[in-house]
Each structure stands twice: as structure tokens, then as C-alpha cells.
Motif scaffolding. Structure first.
Motif, short mmCIF file in Angstrom:
data_model
loop_
_atom_site.label_atom_id
_atom_site.label_comp_id
_atom_site.label_asym_id
_atom_site.label_seq_id
_atom_site.Cartn_x
_atom_site.Cartn_y
_atom_site.Cartn_z
N SER A 55 83.67 30.87 62.18
CA SER A 55 82.65 31.74 62.77
C SER A 55 81.32 31.52 62.10
O SER A 55 81.22 30.92 61.03
CB SER A 55 83.06 33.20 62.63
N ILE A 56 80.31 32.01 62.79
CA ILE A 56 78.94 31.95 62.28
C ILE A 56 78.26 33.25 62.66
O ILE A 56 78.56 33.85 63.70
CB ILE A 56 78.19 30.72 62.85
N ASP A 57 77.37 33.71 61.81
CA ASP A 57 76.67 34.97 62.07
C ASP A 57 75.72 34.83 63.25
O ASP A 57 75.13 33.76 63.46
CB ASP A 57 75.89 35.41 60.83
N VAL A 58 75.58 35.89 64.00
CA VAL A 58 74.74 35.89 65.19
C VAL A 58 73.29 35.54 64.87
O VAL A 58 72.56 35.03 65.72
CB VAL A 58 74.86 37.26 65.93
N ASN A 59 72.86 35.76 63.64
CA ASN A 59 71.47 35.48 63.24
C ASN A 59 71.28 34.09 62.62
O ASN A 59 70.17 33.74 62.23
CB ASN A 59 70.98 36.55 62.25
N GLU A 64 72.32 25.44 60.98
CA GLU A 64 73.48 25.93 60.23
C GLU A 64 74.75 25.79 61.06
O GLU A 64 75.80 25.35 60.57
CB GLU A 64 73.28 27.39 59.82
N ALA A 65 74.67 26.12 62.35
CA ALA A 65 75.83 26.00 63.24
C ALA A 65 76.29 24.55 63.32
O ALA A 65 77.49 24.26 63.23
CB ALA A 65 75.49 26.54 64.62
N VAL A 74 84.69 20.56 64.36
CA VAL A 74 84.98 21.41 65.52
C VAL A 74 83.80 21.39 66.48
O VAL A 74 82.68 21.06 66.11
CB VAL A 74 85.30 22.87 65.11
N ARG A 75 84.08 21.76 67.73
CA ARG A 75 83.06 21.80 68.77
C ARG A 75 82.66 23.22 69.15
O ARG A 75 81.78 23.41 69.96
CB ARG A 75 83.57 21.08 70.02
N ARG A 76 83.35 24.20 68.57
CA ARG A 76 83.09 25.59 68.94
C ARG A 76 83.16 26.49 67.71
O ARG A 76 83.99 26.26 66.83
CB ARG A 76 84.11 26.08 69.97
N LEU A 77 82.32 27.51 67.70
CA LEU A 77 82.33 28.52 66.64
C LEU A 77 82.31 29.90 67.27
O LEU A 77 81.59 30.13 68.25
CB LEU A 77 81.09 28.39 65.75
N ALA A 78 83.07 30.81 66.69
CA ALA A 78 82.95 32.21 67.10
C ALA A 78 81.63 32.72 66.54
O ALA A 78 81.25 32.40 65.41
CB ALA A 78 84.12 33.02 66.56
N VAL A 79 80.92 33.49 67.32
CA VAL A 79 79.67 34.10 66.87
C VAL A 79 79.98 35.55 66.57
O VAL A 79 80.50 36.28 67.43
CB VAL A 79 78.56 33.98 67.95
N VAL A 86 83.40 39.74 67.09
CA VAL A 86 83.11 38.53 67.85
C VAL A 86 82.28 38.91 69.06
O VAL A 86 82.70 39.71 69.89
CB VAL A 86 84.41 37.81 68.28
N VAL A 87 81.08 38.34 69.15
CA VAL A 87 80.18 38.66 70.26
C VAL A 87 80.05 37.49 71.24
O VAL A 87 79.44 37.63 72.30
CB VAL A 87 78.78 39.10 69.76
#
Length: 128
Positions: A55-59, A64-65, A74-79, A86-87
Motif C-alpha cells: 500500500s501507499i498513502d493517499v498523499n 514514491e509509488a 508489482v503493478r498495483r498498490l492499494a491506496v 483502502v480508498v
């Protein structure tokens, strides 16, 4: 997944976002089910999902992502917002689209500058 045109689903306990169990990707289905001869119709999500979700923070910013995606392959991160909620999911396709828009803006800046120089010099009188 096909009907919604998404490549990943967040897997949670009880269908809510209280306890995230992992992520199910289209790649998981192919590699863990189809390629092993197991029917994707009968296999359970828990048998083929990836039990870890990055995951990565919404801000966080795109750089960074991309660093997290690159370092973990990976090709995807949870935000996530508020630490654990999880948003959304950020995909590599989302990153490419965002960067593409920025490249278009940069191209427009250069083109406008070139036009201003080319046409501006014709309209500006020369000083002796």
C-alpha cells in the motif's frame, strides 16, 4: 473483473474493508489456476490470491509509488487513507496515464514557445 474492466480486487474478510486478507489479480488467476489445470470457475479466491498487499498513502506522490512498484516488482498498490482504510488501487496504467498528461503539457509549453519565437520575431520591428 472482466465486466468492470479491472485487473485486481482487494480481498477482505466479510466483504468489508475492516480486515484486508490480500489481493486477487488477473495474473494470479492465470498462474495459480489456469496454468496448473485447475478450473477458475471452481477454485476459491483464497487459494489463488496474493496474501500480501502493498500500500501507499493517499498523499504520496507518483515518484514514491513508482519506487515501491519497482522495488517490489508489482503493478498495483492499494491506496490507503487514515493509515489503514483502502480508498482505491493505483495501477501502473494509472501512473502511465498521469505521466502522459504531464508530457502533453510539456509538449504544449515547448510548442507555444516555438510559435511565439517564430511569429513574434516577424511582428517585432528590428532595431538598428
Amino acid at each position: 473483473m472482466r465486466d468492470q474492466h479491472v485487473g485486481a480486487l482487494v480481498v477482505s474478510e466479510g466483504g468489508g474493508s475492516d480486515h484486508i486478507l490480500g489481493v486477487l489479480t488477473d495474473r494470479d488467476i492465470v498462474l495459480q489456476s489456469v496454468c496448473t489445470g485447475t478450473s477458475p470457475i471452481t477454485v476459491r479466491v483464497g487459494e489463488v490470491m496474493s496474501p500480501h498487499i502493498l500500500s501507499i498513502d493517499v498523499n504520496a506522490d507518483l515518484t514514491e509509488a513508482m519506487q515501491v512498484m519497482s522495488s517490489h516488482g508489482v503493478r498495483r498498490l492499494a491506496v490507503v487513507g487514515n493509515g489503514t482504510d483502502v480508498v482505491g488501487i493505483l495501477s501502473l496504467d494509472d501512473v502511465i496515464a498521469a505521466l502522459g498528461r504531464e508530457w502533453i503539457l510539456l509538449t504544449n509549453i515547448l510548442r507555444n514557445e516555438q510559435n511565439r519565437e517564430a511569429f513574434g520575431s516577424i511582428q517585432t520591428p528590428l532595431h538598428a
